[in-house]
Design a protein around this motif. Sequence first.
Motif, mmCIF file in Angstrom:
data_model
loop_
_atom_site.group_PDB
_atom_site.id
_atom_site.type_symbol
_atom_site.label_atom_id
_atom_site.label_comp_id
_atom_site.label_asym_id
_atom_site.label_seq_id
_atom_site.Cartn_x
_atom_site.Cartn_y
_atom_site.Cartn_z
ATOM 1 N N ILE A 290 62.108 -13.904 -98.676
ATOM 2 C CA ILE A 290 60.874 -13.121 -98.594
ATOM 3 C C ILE A 290 60.104 -13.214 -99.905
ATOM 4 C CG2 ILE A 290 59.937 -10.789 -98.276
ATOM 5 C CD1 ILE A 290 62.363 -10.145 -96.579
ATOM 6 N N GLN A 291 60.812 -13.319 -101.011
ATOM 7 C CA GLN A 291 60.156 -13.419 -102.308
ATOM 8 C C GLN A 291 59.266 -14.653 -102.385
ATOM 9 O OE1 GLN A 291 62.577 -14.594 -105.600
ATOM 10 N NE2 GLN A 291 61.363 -13.464 -107.106
ATOM 11 N N THR A 292 59.750 -15.767 -101.860
ATOM 12 C CA THR A 292 58.974 -17.005 -101.933
ATOM 13 C C THR A 292 58.031 -17.185 -100.753
ATOM 14 O OG1 THR A 292 60.826 -18.186 -100.900
ATOM 15 C CG2 THR A 292 60.710 -18.193 -103.309
ATOM 16 N N HIS A 293 58.143 -16.339 -99.737
ATOM 17 C CA HIS A 293 57.255 -16.412 -98.570
ATOM 18 C C HIS A 293 56.777 -14.993 -98.217
ATOM 19 C CE1 HIS A 293 59.723 -20.038 -98.410
ATOM 20 N NE2 HIS A 293 58.765 -20.604 -97.702
ATOM 21 N N PRO A 294 56.066 -14.336 -99.123
ATOM 22 C CA PRO A 294 55.713 -12.930 -98.894
ATOM 23 C C PRO A 294 54.679 -12.726 -97.795
ATOM 24 C CG PRO A 294 54.650 -13.750 -100.878
ATOM 25 C CD PRO A 294 55.576 -14.827 -100.426
ATOM 26 N N HIS A 295 53.844 -13.733 -97.513
ATOM 27 C CA HIS A 295 52.753 -13.558 -96.550
ATOM 28 C C HIS A 295 52.819 -14.562 -95.407
ATOM 29 C CE1 HIS A 295 51.214 -10.735 -99.416
ATOM 30 N NE2 HIS A 295 51.010 -11.657 -100.321
#
Length: 619
Positions: free
Chosen positions: A272-277
């Motif tokens: 999630i940190q590297t793909h927040p949106h």
Amino acid sequence: MNTGRGLRVAMPTPALGRRRTASCLRTAVFLFLVTFVWLQLHVANLSSGRQGPGSDSQEGNDSSAAILSMVPQILHKFLTPKPRNSTQVLATLSSEVLDAQTMQQHPGTCFPLTQTMQQNPATCYSKTSSSWRPNHHMLIDNDNISKVTGADNIMTSRPSANATDSQNQNGSGRPLLNISDIKRNIERYNDLQTVLNEDVFGPVQNDSLVIVVQVHTRLIYLRHLIVSLAQARDIDSVLLVFSHDYYDEEINELVQSVDFCKVMQIFYPTSIQTHPHEFPGESAGDCPRNVKKEQAKEMMCINALHPDLYGHYREAKFTQTKHHWWWKANRVFNQLEVTRNHTGMVLFLEEDHYVAEDFIHVMRLMEKTCRSSCDRCNILSLGTYLKTYNYYGDSKKAEVTPWISSKHNMGMAFNRSTWQDIRHCAEFFCTYDDYNWDWSLQHISQGCLAHKLHAMVMKGPRVFHIGDGVHHKKANCESTAVISKVQQVLKYANKHLYPSYLTLTVTNINKKQKLRKGNGGWGDLRDHQLCINMTRPGRTTLCFKGMISDSLKPERTFSGLLIPTFFFDPPNFFGNSDFSKTPPFLTSIPLESSSYLPSMVWLNLLCVTDIKKSSMADL
């Protein structure tokens, strides 16, 4: 003569007087005690009222001091954060951050330390064994980092467990890495597969114990886990793998300071940190969790037709733990060079676990007992969720029982043979509507495996749970209280550790267990596909263009697909059986596109996976 009888008058005797006196004294003492207790309670209430919200701090400090007192002085370095300021950053100049070309141009270069570190000699870097690594950590001025290493001189900070967006600076004034930098660093770590301390403790043997720790952001618990590992006998023989789903320089610094065994870091790349949106994080086209299915269809959100068993749509923060667990197991058993031929046990721990000093000894004893007395045992479980323990009677006792996810998921270990059986049931694991990896593993055992999972469980645990769930927070005083309690348990159990043999009891569950309904949170087809593709790195999905609805425009693409995807015409496809060449009618879709397909278009796709096969007949 008066012969009448006179009246008898009862005169008090000395004994009666003493009884009355004692009764009065008892009454007086009772009243005094009641008054005293009331006054004490009153004073305590007044004191707590004056202390206000900060009154817990002293208690927390006392608990922390008690915990430190039970840790050897040499290990305090793992529990004490290093001071920082806004003009300096701690740079761990290992092979993951050093630019290889720069090192080759300046072989044997000694990089000077800052004034803070002048009491130590300069640190020299040279190529030892198969990779570059520093002799120790350095404090380097921001201005010099880019000159020396060519690396970005910005760091991350550790937010709350649910936070995904980064601000420009954290409270300490340190700049933060942006997402592109984090992805680049993660890719570098995963590509290099550096084993720290290999030059000190020697290479990993095929039968060495491998310990894999799943790490999120709970640094305090991780510090105590490392301290407990450092005190274990024979810890210098293991490979300790830290698997991260959050990139944080302070956590990296702690992990890279471990000097008592071989260490490796791996990073879950689709966090999630590297793909927040975007998927697998929260993307703009996702359905809200609590929206009704009919309303979701009207909204045309991506996953409208795929709520979970309970009518809820996916929440990224709850799906990540299962993805991470499955990814790290595949990574360790099937993708790392250092474990390519490994045949020994792999022990799975989490950042909020705590181990007893004899846990390696007990694991080896369990392995030996399995070979001689329990052919069906395929999982070893060192932990338990019992509240009370009796080491005097149970230290050398183990129970053989069908593996139950809610009881036997802590400190569990298995070998490559068991993993291969689990891996063959990847679709059972990845499509089961439960966001918990352990319940999904039990679903495999009940519905897919030819030989169900059976665990050998220690009645006197060697792994303890000191934390809370990833998505829950304990007050600091509660956390330190649990850690202190575990320390005390192990202190009193010390003389009962290191048993020379184990005695087994077998628990038979005769009635057939029916497949249970999942806990939900895992209904989205994108989670299923991402999970399944982890078992086959580089796997590709092909989708027939003829099956897509007419509403799809040529330039519309998926959002957040993590695998290459192609569209093709079925007639042309069947005329070409050579998958080694990409036909001209295949068009690649961008991996990180801002647009997305409506849900009904997604459902109308007919996809074929794994184009690495040499012919259509092999699919």
